[in-house]
Design a protein around this motif. Sequence first.
Motif, PDB file in Angstrom:
ATOM      1  N   CYS A 186       0.826  -1.212   0.000  1.00  0.00           N
ATOM      2  CA  CYS A 186       0.000   0.000   0.000  1.00  0.00           C
ATOM      3  C   CYS A 186       0.857   1.258   0.000  1.00  0.00           C
ATOM      4  CB  CYS A 186      -0.905   0.043   1.231  1.00  0.00           C
ATOM      5  SG  CYS A 186      -2.057  -1.327   1.385  1.00  0.00           S
ATOM      6  N   ALA A 187       0.206   2.353  -0.345  1.00  0.00           N
ATOM      7  CA  ALA A 187       0.786   3.690  -0.228  1.00  0.00           C
ATOM      8  C   ALA A 187      -0.359   4.679  -0.155  1.00  0.00           C
ATOM      9  CB  ALA A 187       1.699   3.993  -1.399  1.00  0.00           C
ATOM     10  N   SER A 188      -0.066   5.893   0.264  1.00  0.00           N
ATOM     11  CA  SER A 188      -1.105   6.926   0.329  1.00  0.00           C
ATOM     12  C   SER A 188      -1.250   7.612  -1.031  1.00  0.00           C
ATOM     13  CB  SER A 188      -0.745   7.974   1.381  1.00  0.00           C
ATOM     14  OG  SER A 188       0.360   8.752   0.954  1.00  0.00           O
ATOM     15  N   PRO A 189      -2.444   8.119  -1.343  1.00  0.00           N
ATOM     16  CA  PRO A 189      -2.615   8.889  -2.586  1.00  0.00           C
ATOM     17  C   PRO A 189      -1.652  10.069  -2.663  1.00  0.00           C
ATOM     18  CG  PRO A 189      -4.759   8.329  -1.653  1.00  0.00           C
ATOM     19  CD  PRO A 189      -3.735   7.937  -0.628  1.00  0.00           C
ATOM     20  N   ALA A 190      -1.368  10.705  -1.520  1.00  0.00           N
ATOM     21  CA  ALA A 190      -0.454  11.850  -1.532  1.00  0.00           C
ATOM     22  C   ALA A 190       0.939  11.434  -1.957  1.00  0.00           C
ATOM     23  CB  ALA A 190      -0.414  12.502  -0.155  1.00  0.00           C
ATOM     24  N   TYR A 191       1.426  10.283  -1.453  1.00  0.00           N
ATOM     25  CA  TYR A 191       2.749   9.804  -1.856  1.00  0.00           C
ATOM     26  C   TYR A 191       2.767   9.472  -3.346  1.00  0.00           C
ATOM     27  CZ  TYR A 191       6.856   6.922  -2.510  1.00  0.00           C
ATOM     28  OH  TYR A 191       8.036   6.417  -2.997  1.00  0.00           O
ATOM     29  N   LEU A 192       1.734   8.790  -3.809  1.00  0.00           N
ATOM     30  CA  LEU A 192       1.697   8.390  -5.222  1.00  0.00           C
ATOM     31  C   LEU A 192       1.598   9.601  -6.146  1.00  0.00           C
ATOM     32  CD1 LEU A 192      -0.709   5.331  -4.793  1.00  0.00           C
ATOM     33  CD2 LEU A 192       1.766   5.273  -5.150  1.00  0.00           C
ATOM     34  N   ASP A 193       0.862  10.631  -5.727  1.00  0.00           N
ATOM     35  CA  ASP A 193       0.791  11.847  -6.531  1.00  0.00           C
ATOM     36  C   ASP A 193       2.149  12.545  -6.606  1.00  0.00           C
ATOM     37  OD1 ASP A 193      -1.883  11.431  -6.996  1.00  0.00           O
ATOM     38  OD2 ASP A 193      -2.576  12.815  -5.436  1.00  0.00           O
ATOM     39  N   ALA A 194       2.893  12.473  -5.502  1.00  0.00           N
ATOM     40  CA  ALA A 194       4.180  13.176  -5.449  1.00  0.00           C
ATOM     41  C   ALA A 194       5.292  12.414  -6.154  1.00  0.00           C
ATOM     42  CB  ALA A 194       4.564  13.442  -3.993  1.00  0.00           C
ATOM     43  N   CYS A 210       1.474   1.353   9.050  1.00  0.00           N
ATOM     44  CA  CYS A 210       0.240   1.922   8.496  1.00  0.00           C
ATOM     45  C   CYS A 210       0.223   3.438   8.668  1.00  0.00           C
ATOM     46  CB  CYS A 210      -0.966   1.287   9.168  1.00  0.00           C
ATOM     47  SG  CYS A 210      -2.550   1.923   8.595  1.00  0.00           S
ATOM     48  N   GLN A 211       0.555   3.925   9.856  1.00  0.00           N
ATOM     49  CA  GLN A 211       0.547   5.363  10.104  1.00  0.00           C
ATOM     50  C   GLN A 211       1.589   6.081   9.252  1.00  0.00           C
ATOM     51  OE1 GLN A 211      -1.671   7.171  11.961  1.00  0.00           O
ATOM     52  NE2 GLN A 211      -2.718   5.191  11.984  1.00  0.00           N
ATOM     53  N   ALA A 212       2.750   5.457   9.072  1.00  0.00           N
ATOM     54  CA  ALA A 212       3.791   6.065   8.241  1.00  0.00           C
ATOM     55  C   ALA A 212       3.344   6.154   6.782  1.00  0.00           C
ATOM     56  CB  ALA A 212       5.085   5.262   8.350  1.00  0.00           C
ATOM     57  N   MET A 213       2.644   5.127   6.307  1.00  0.00           N
ATOM     58  CA  MET A 213       2.143   5.164   4.929  1.00  0.00           C
ATOM     59  C   MET A 213       1.085   6.251   4.778  1.00  0.00           C
ATOM     60  SD  MET A 213       2.012   1.201   3.595  1.00  0.00           S
ATOM     61  CE  MET A 213       0.837   0.636   4.838  1.00  0.00           C
ATOM     62  N   ILE A 214       0.170   6.353   5.728  1.00  0.00           N
ATOM     63  CA  ILE A 214      -0.865   7.391   5.664  1.00  0.00           C
ATOM     64  C   ILE A 214      -0.230   8.778   5.653  1.00  0.00           C
ATOM     65  CG2 ILE A 214      -2.760   8.457   6.948  1.00  0.00           C
ATOM     66  CD1 ILE A 214      -3.554   5.635   7.881  1.00  0.00           C
ATOM     67  N   ALA A 215       0.876   8.931   6.388  1.00  0.00           N
ATOM     68  CA  ALA A 215       1.580  10.211   6.450  1.00  0.00           C
ATOM     69  C   ALA A 215       2.343  10.532   5.178  1.00  0.00           C
ATOM     70  CB  ALA A 215       2.523  10.228   7.643  1.00  0.00           C
ATOM     71  N   GLY A 216       2.398   9.577   4.243  1.00  0.00           N
ATOM     72  CA  GLY A 216       3.059   9.832   2.968  1.00  0.00           C
ATOM     73  C   GLY A 216       4.538   9.546   2.959  1.00  0.00           C
ATOM     74  N   LEU A 217       5.002   8.731   3.933  1.00  0.00           N
ATOM     75  CA  LEU A 217       6.434   8.470   4.033  1.00  0.00           C
ATOM     76  C   LEU A 217       6.935   7.508   2.965  1.00  0.00           C
ATOM     77  CD1 LEU A 217       8.814   9.329   5.802  1.00  0.00           C
ATOM     78  CD2 LEU A 217       8.350   7.350   7.268  1.00  0.00           C
ATOM     79  N   GLY A 218       6.071   6.626   2.476  1.00  0.00           N
ATOM     80  CA  GLY A 218       6.518   5.682   1.463  1.00  0.00           C
ATOM     81  C   GLY A 218       5.546   4.543   1.272  1.00  0.00           C
ATOM     82  N   ILE A 219       6.050   3.457   0.650  1.00  0.00           N
ATOM     83  CA  ILE A 219       5.282   2.257   0.334  1.00  0.00           C
ATOM     84  C   ILE A 219       5.636   1.175   1.344  1.00  0.00           C
ATOM     85  CG2 ILE A 219       4.883   0.452  -1.400  1.00  0.00           C
ATOM     86  CD1 ILE A 219       5.656   2.548  -3.532  1.00  0.00           C
ATOM     87  N   GLY A 220       4.633   0.428   1.794  1.00  0.00           N
ATOM     88  CA  GLY A 220       4.897  -0.611   2.775  1.00  0.00           C
ATOM     89  C   GLY A 220       4.086  -1.865   2.536  1.00  0.00           C
ATOM     90  N   LEU A 221       4.503  -2.932   3.208  1.00  0.00           N
ATOM     91  CA  LEU A 221       3.728  -4.173   3.271  1.00  0.00           C
ATOM     92  C   LEU A 221       3.121  -4.264   4.662  1.00  0.00           C
ATOM     93  CD1 LEU A 221       6.098  -6.830   1.595  1.00  0.00           C
ATOM     94  CD2 LEU A 221       4.385  -5.355   0.523  1.00  0.00           C
ATOM     95  N   CYS A 222       1.837  -4.575   4.722  1.00  0.00           N
ATOM     96  CA  CYS A 222       1.139  -4.543   6.005  1.00  0.00           C
ATOM     97  C   CYS A 222       0.044  -5.600   6.027  1.00  0.00           C
ATOM     98  CB  CYS A 222       0.508  -3.158   6.207  1.00  0.00           C
ATOM     99  SG  CYS A 222       0.760  -2.445   7.826  1.00  0.00           S
ATOM    100  N   PRO A 223      -0.212  -6.225   7.190  1.00  0.00           N
ATOM    101  CA  PRO A 223      -1.337  -7.166   7.268  1.00  0.00           C
ATOM    102  C   PRO A 223      -2.664  -6.451   7.035  1.00  0.00           C
ATOM    103  CG  PRO A 223      -0.389  -6.764   9.441  1.00  0.00           C
ATOM    104  CD  PRO A 223       0.529  -6.143   8.456  1.00  0.00           C
ATOM    105  N   GLN A 224      -3.575  -7.175   6.440  1.00  0.00           N
ATOM    106  CA  GLN A 224      -4.855  -6.585   6.045  1.00  0.00           C
ATOM    107  C   GLN A 224      -5.586  -5.928   7.204  1.00  0.00           C
ATOM    108  OE1 GLN A 224      -8.305  -9.199   5.182  1.00  0.00           O
ATOM    109  NE2 GLN A 224      -8.126  -8.449   3.073  1.00  0.00           N
ATOM    110  N   PHE A 225      -5.512  -6.526   8.405  1.00  0.00           N
ATOM    111  CA  PHE A 225      -6.265  -5.951   9.525  1.00  0.00           C
ATOM    112  C   PHE A 225      -5.776  -4.548   9.885  1.00  0.00           C
ATOM    113  CE2 PHE A 225      -2.821  -8.184  11.838  1.00  0.00           C
ATOM    114  CZ  PHE A 225      -2.383  -7.163  12.685  1.00  0.00           C
TER     115      PHE A 225
END
Length: 319
Positions: A166-174, A227-242
């Motif tokens: 996953c990644a945040s839309p803000a990171y992907l836009d940037a 998850c919080q780091a991804m939401i903040a736009g820090l980068g792309i990560g692998l995370c459990p679905q929950f």
Amino acid sequence: MDSIDLIRTFVAVVDSGSFTAASRQLGKSKALVSKHVAELERRLGAKLLHRTTRRVTVTDIGKAYHDRVQEMLAELDALTDAVRSGGGNPRGLLRLAAPQSFVELELVEMASAFRDLYPQVEFDIVLSDRQVDLVQEGFEVAIRITNQIDSALLSRRLCEIPILACASPAYLDAYGWPNAPEDLASHACILDTNLPGREVWRFNRGSETISVRIDPVLSVNSAAAVCQAMIAGLGIGLCPQFAVARAIARGELVELFEDKPAYSYSMQLVYPHRQHLSAKVRAFIEFAKDWYSPVPPWLRPSKSRSTGNKPSAQPSPSA
């Protein structure tokens, strides 16, 4: 002196590592604890502990005796609890171990819903990403997210736990969208050190598995933190679905790639082999099975998440 009390005192000394710690745990004087262990050794005709002025160590026969009587005490306590509850009225303290991020993100909600049905049950939840020894450490149940089955324990599979990229839309836009896992080499990545392989991420592509080396900008042993780091736009990560499903539903994160991460886990509820399970443990096992089916709470519409699939409490037997 009752033999059971002597045995409990001996187990407390071994588990705590000293007479002083055991005396605090049991609410007895150090002299009385020492006297009880000596009396148990006299009755058995065997030396269970080596005592010096600096420490206490367990003899070989003491260790074998400890392991067996600890299981016996756990079985006795479970049977006593079952009898006291009349076999159908869960009550008392339930000791449970579970992974830290899962407890913080998901388990508290389920525990609260369980207590709505069984208000006489209290929880002692220990957050641990290691696999605790249930019998040795005094836990009645544990939740594990794993791809291995412990043959020494009974287990119930509650649900599957996919790992998502996953990644945040803000990171992907940037920084642009990666089209394939190989593009991760040119992106900022966030590493959950609980996953195997560390800086080498694996993905399924058809019948093959591909490996991609990443250069993490943040490494942390917490799915919630990833998850919080991804939401903040820090980068792309692998995370459990929950950890990420609700953020994806809110539009805070986006799932990436047709090639899915090659990690297969399920959530298991595990508990020791015992002839007599207490009413509270039996109730919790059945409640957890229903709570995570037919779909786990993080995939349900937001309106139903607070209630889940709560089973109805059985009426207490009349006095």
